[in-house]
Design a protein around this motif. Structure first.
Motif, PDB file in Angstrom:
ATOM      1  N   ALA A  44      26.047  54.310 -63.188  1.00 19.60           N
ATOM      2  CA  ALA A  44      25.645  53.194 -64.037  1.00 19.60           C
ATOM      3  C   ALA A  44      24.599  52.347 -63.341  1.00 19.60           C
ATOM      4  O   ALA A  44      24.706  52.060 -62.154  1.00 19.60           O
ATOM      5  CB  ALA A  44      26.862  52.327 -64.372  1.00 19.60           C
ATOM      6  N   PRO A  45      23.538  51.914 -64.070  1.00 19.94           N
ATOM      7  CA  PRO A  45      22.591  50.985 -63.481  1.00 19.94           C
ATOM      8  C   PRO A  45      23.201  49.606 -63.390  1.00 19.94           C
ATOM      9  O   PRO A  45      24.290  49.357 -63.897  1.00 19.94           O
ATOM     10  CB  PRO A  45      21.423  51.014 -64.477  1.00 19.94           C
ATOM     11  CG  PRO A  45      22.050  51.377 -65.779  1.00 19.94           C
ATOM     12  CD  PRO A  45      23.196  52.293 -65.433  1.00 19.94           C
ATOM     13  N   THR A  46      22.457  48.681 -62.809  1.00 21.21           N
ATOM     14  CA  THR A  46      23.011  47.363 -62.562  1.00 21.21           C
ATOM     15  C   THR A  46      22.965  46.459 -63.783  1.00 21.21           C
ATOM     16  O   THR A  46      23.497  45.374 -63.753  1.00 21.21           O
ATOM     17  CB  THR A  46      22.244  46.682 -61.415  1.00 21.21           C
ATOM     18  OG1 THR A  46      20.852  46.645 -61.753  1.00 21.21           O
ATOM     19  CG2 THR A  46      22.438  47.452 -60.122  1.00 21.21           C
ATOM     20  N   ARG A  47      22.317  46.869 -64.885  1.00 20.23           N
ATOM     21  CA  ARG A  47      22.317  46.030 -66.070  1.00 20.23           C
ATOM     22  C   ARG A  47      23.461  46.435 -66.998  1.00 20.23           C
ATOM     23  O   ARG A  47      23.986  47.530 -66.910  1.00 20.23           O
ATOM     24  CB  ARG A  47      20.967  46.129 -66.802  1.00 20.23           C
ATOM     25  CG  ARG A  47      20.643  47.513 -67.285  1.00 20.23           C
ATOM     26  CD  ARG A  47      19.312  47.508 -68.010  1.00 20.23           C
ATOM     27  NE  ARG A  47      18.917  48.847 -68.406  1.00 20.23           N
ATOM     28  CZ  ARG A  47      19.413  49.492 -69.437  1.00 20.23           C
ATOM     29  NH1 ARG A  47      20.372  48.938 -70.151  1.00 20.23           N
ATOM     30  NH2 ARG A  47      18.999  50.705 -69.735  1.00 20.23           N
ATOM     31  N   ALA A  48      23.798  45.544 -67.928  1.00 21.33           N
ATOM     32  CA  ALA A  48      24.982  45.766 -68.746  1.00 21.33           C
ATOM     33  C   ALA A  48      24.699  46.554 -70.016  1.00 21.33           C
ATOM     34  O   ALA A  48      25.601  47.132 -70.587  1.00 21.33           O
ATOM     35  CB  ALA A  48      25.600  44.413 -69.122  1.00 21.33           C
ATOM     36  N   ARG A  49      23.455  46.584 -70.475  1.00 18.42           N
ATOM     37  CA  ARG A  49      23.169  47.215 -71.757  1.00 18.42           C
ATOM     38  C   ARG A  49      23.198  48.731 -71.642  1.00 18.42           C
ATOM     39  O   ARG A  49      22.635  49.313 -70.724  1.00 18.42           O
ATOM     40  CB  ARG A  49      21.822  46.729 -72.293  1.00 18.42           C
ATOM     41  CG  ARG A  49      21.871  45.269 -72.697  1.00 18.42           C
ATOM     42  CD  ARG A  49      20.603  44.827 -73.369  1.00 18.42           C
ATOM     43  NE  ARG A  49      19.466  44.815 -72.468  1.00 18.42           N
ATOM     44  CZ  ARG A  49      18.257  44.389 -72.819  1.00 18.42           C
ATOM     45  NH1 ARG A  49      18.048  43.959 -74.041  1.00 18.42           N
ATOM     46  NH2 ARG A  49      17.266  44.385 -71.953  1.00 18.42           N
TER      47      ARG A  49
ATOM     48  N   GLY B 118      23.801  70.271 -73.375  1.00 22.15           N
ATOM     49  CA  GLY B 118      22.849  69.881 -74.411  1.00 22.15           C
ATOM     50  C   GLY B 118      21.814  68.909 -73.909  1.00 22.15           C
ATOM     51  O   GLY B 118      20.979  68.438 -74.660  1.00 22.15           O
ATOM     52  N   GLY B 119      21.818  68.569 -72.630  1.00 14.95           N
ATOM     53  CA  GLY B 119      20.800  67.696 -72.088  1.00 14.95           C
ATOM     54  C   GLY B 119      21.051  66.233 -72.351  1.00 14.95           C
ATOM     55  O   GLY B 119      20.131  65.429 -72.363  1.00 14.95           O
ATOM     56  N   VAL B 120      22.287  65.827 -72.590  1.00 14.74           N
ATOM     57  CA  VAL B 120      22.593  64.440 -72.863  1.00 14.74           C
ATOM     58  C   VAL B 120      22.622  63.665 -71.561  1.00 14.74           C
ATOM     59  O   VAL B 120      23.231  64.084 -70.588  1.00 14.74           O
ATOM     60  CB  VAL B 120      23.955  64.302 -73.569  1.00 14.74           C
ATOM     61  CG1 VAL B 120      24.298  62.845 -73.793  1.00 14.74           C
ATOM     62  CG2 VAL B 120      23.949  65.047 -74.894  1.00 14.74           C
ATOM     63  N   GLY B 121      21.996  62.521 -71.552  1.00 13.50           N
ATOM     64  CA  GLY B 121      22.096  61.611 -70.422  1.00 13.50           C
ATOM     65  C   GLY B 121      22.702  60.322 -70.897  1.00 13.50           C
ATOM     66  O   GLY B 121      22.507  59.928 -72.042  1.00 13.50           O
ATOM     67  N   GLU B 122      23.425  59.637 -70.049  1.00 11.63           N
ATOM     68  CA  GLU B 122      24.092  58.422 -70.485  1.00 11.63           C
ATOM     69  C   GLU B 122      24.171  57.459 -69.317  1.00 11.63           C
ATOM     70  O   GLU B 122      24.450  57.851 -68.190  1.00 11.63           O
ATOM     71  CB  GLU B 122      25.493  58.765 -70.978  1.00 11.63           C
ATOM     72  CG  GLU B 122      26.124  57.696 -71.835  1.00 11.63           C
ATOM     73  CD  GLU B 122      27.363  58.218 -72.539  1.00 11.63           C
ATOM     74  OE1 GLU B 122      27.752  57.623 -73.533  1.00 11.63           O
ATOM     75  OE2 GLU B 122      27.929  59.213 -72.067  1.00 11.63           O
ATOM     76  N   ALA B 123      23.903  56.184 -69.592  1.00 11.03           N
ATOM     77  CA  ALA B 123      24.064  55.140 -68.595  1.00 11.03           C
ATOM     78  C   ALA B 123      24.896  54.032 -69.207  1.00 11.03           C
ATOM     79  O   ALA B 123      24.607  53.575 -70.296  1.00 11.03           O
ATOM     80  CB  ALA B 123      22.698  54.588 -68.169  1.00 11.03           C
TER      81      ALA B 123
ATOM     82  N   ARG C 270      17.688  62.980 -68.461  1.00  9.10           N
ATOM     83  CA  ARG C 270      18.317  62.397 -67.266  1.00  9.10           C
ATOM     84  C   ARG C 270      17.507  61.215 -66.753  1.00  9.10           C
ATOM     85  O   ARG C 270      18.069  60.193 -66.341  1.00  9.10           O
ATOM     86  CB  ARG C 270      18.468  63.466 -66.189  1.00  9.10           C
ATOM     87  CG  ARG C 270      19.475  64.556 -66.534  1.00  9.10           C
ATOM     88  CD  ARG C 270      19.788  65.440 -65.336  1.00  9.10           C
ATOM     89  NE  ARG C 270      18.621  66.223 -64.920  1.00  9.10           N
ATOM     90  CZ  ARG C 270      18.338  67.434 -65.373  1.00  9.10           C
ATOM     91  NH1 ARG C 270      19.111  67.989 -66.301  1.00  9.10           N
ATOM     92  NH2 ARG C 270      17.279  68.088 -64.934  1.00  9.10           N
ATOM     93  N   ASP C 271      16.187  61.338 -66.815  1.00  4.03           N
ATOM     94  CA  ASP C 271      15.325  60.256 -66.341  1.00  4.03           C
ATOM     95  C   ASP C 271      15.476  59.015 -67.221  1.00  4.03           C
ATOM     96  O   ASP C 271      15.651  57.892 -66.727  1.00  4.03           O
ATOM     97  CB  ASP C 271      13.879  60.743 -66.328  1.00  4.03           C
ATOM     98  CG  ASP C 271      12.927  59.740 -65.696  1.00  4.03           C
ATOM     99  OD1 ASP C 271      13.386  58.967 -64.828  1.00  4.03           O
ATOM    100  OD2 ASP C 271      11.740  59.731 -66.060  1.00  4.03           O
ATOM    101  N   LEU C 272      15.426  59.198 -68.544  1.00  3.17           N
ATOM    102  CA  LEU C 272      15.509  58.065 -69.467  1.00  3.17           C
ATOM    103  C   LEU C 272      16.820  57.307 -69.313  1.00  3.17           C
ATOM    104  O   LEU C 272      16.866  56.074 -69.418  1.00  3.17           O
ATOM    105  CB  LEU C 272      15.364  58.548 -70.909  1.00  3.17           C
ATOM    106  CG  LEU C 272      14.020  59.164 -71.308  1.00  3.17           C
ATOM    107  CD1 LEU C 272      14.092  59.662 -72.745  1.00  3.17           C
ATOM    108  CD2 LEU C 272      12.896  58.175 -71.136  1.00  3.17           C
ATOM    109  N   ALA C 273      17.904  58.021 -69.082  1.00  6.67           N
ATOM    110  CA  ALA C 273      19.208  57.377 -68.972  1.00  6.67           C
ATOM    111  C   ALA C 273      19.304  56.467 -67.759  1.00  6.67           C
ATOM    112  O   ALA C 273      20.165  55.593 -67.703  1.00  6.67           O
ATOM    113  CB  ALA C 273      20.303  58.437 -68.908  1.00  6.67           C
ATOM    114  N   SER C 274      18.410  56.641 -66.787  1.00  6.40           N
ATOM    115  CA  SER C 274      18.460  55.826 -65.572  1.00  6.40           C
ATOM    116  C   SER C 274      17.511  54.627 -65.626  1.00  6.40           C
ATOM    117  O   SER C 274      17.516  53.802 -64.719  1.00  6.40           O
ATOM    118  CB  SER C 274      18.107  56.688 -64.353  1.00  6.40           C
ATOM    119  OG  SER C 274      16.736  57.059 -64.367  1.00  6.40           O
TER     120      SER C 274
END
Length: 293
Positions: A21-26, A5-10, A118-122
């Motif tokens: 996961a990126p380096t920030r906590a949010r 479904g095109g879900v991105g998650e970080a 995918r881009d937004l999640a990063s």
């Protein structure tokens, strides 16, 4: 890197998720909201404001695919009308694989949506830059029916409520509930107040109200459960269908409340003064959060 479904998650380091996961906590969650739309869920209101501002900056620089609307809310941002056309391209530029029979989204549009997810999640977005333009000034008579109750909650005298409120620098976090209604952030946590347990059946146009972290000014009569601390003598400029843009308050607009006398006189006059006219943020159509007003 993506789920069906095109879900991105970080997520924060150590948490589960389909993306590194990126380096920030949010946390950022990107969910499909139809074949050409994405809903981005953010950690809190400040994170949503920052993410919305970053989206607008990147769209202005031509770094996003074509997106018709970018709509902020309390803790989300909706991107609607995502197509495979380059930003600013004509309506016929996406013909072929991008659009299916009868105008239905085709494979290219869905692919553009999924790539953007995918881009937004990063993205690593921390805080929204404060507006460098002068604020919209809204005159207020601080004589609302809930003034004493708010004063008690704040631990001050009723006369101090207007002084504390008018000294606060506000900004429009998002719009919703009714045309022209902006949710204004800026009150420190110690000045947050609850909604009424039983809403009023009618709040007059121009009422200046508080609920949770937000201040709002009712552009027209409606039911509402917020704490009423004052009134704008002439609420007409809040929503004027004959003006472009019709809404005086758009997401990101800085706002200052100016105390005036009971007849609406005083330094600001009976209508909002804008040293720099408020402008509508692209794609800032009304998007009501669950809380209402």
């Amino acid at each position: 890197m993506s789920v069906p479904g095109g879900v991105g998650e970080a997520r924060a380091p150590g948490g589960p998720g389909p993306l590194a996961a990126p380096t920030r906590a949010r946390q950022v969650r990107v969910l499909p909201a139809g074949p050409r739309a994405l809903l981005v869920e953010l950690a809190d209101g400040e994170h949503a404001e920052a993410f919305h501002a970053e989206l607008l900056r990147r769209r202005e620089r031509g770094e996003l695919p074509a997106v018709r609307d970018i709509v902020p809310a309390a803790r989300t941002v909706l991107l609607d009308g995502i197509t495979d056309r380059a930003p600013g391209a004509g309506a016929g530029a996406g013909a072929g694989a991008g659009v299916g029979a009868g105008g239905a989204p085709g494979a290219r549009d869905r692919s553009a949506r999924d790539r953007l997810a995918r881009d937004l999640a990063s993205w690593r977005v921390e805080t929204a830059p404060r507006a460098d333009r002068d604020p919209v000034e809204i005159p207020v008579v601080y004589d609302g029916p809930d003034l004493d109750e708010v004063a008690e909650l704040w631990g001050v005298g009723a006369a101090e409520v207007g002084a504390l409120h008018s000294r606060t620098a506000f900004r429009v976090a998002f719009c919703g509930f009714a045309p022209g209604f902006g949710y204004l952030a800026g009150l420190p946590e110690r000045l947050h107040v609850p909604r009424h347990a039983t809403p009023r059946t009618r709040v007059p146009a121009g009422a200046v109200a508080l609920a949770g972290p937000y201040t709002g000014v009712y552009p027209r009569p409606s039911p509402g459960g917020w704490q009423l601390i004052g009134r704008m003598p002439d609420p007409g400029p809040l929503w004027d269908p004959g003006r472009e843009p019709a809404a005086l308050l758009a997401p990101g607009t800085p706002v200052r409340f100016v105390p005036v006398g009971a007849e609406g006189g005083g330094g600001a006059g009976s209508a909002p003064a804008t040293r720099t006219p408020a402008t509508r943020t692209p794609g800032s159509r009304a998007h009501a959060p669950r809380a209402g007003a």
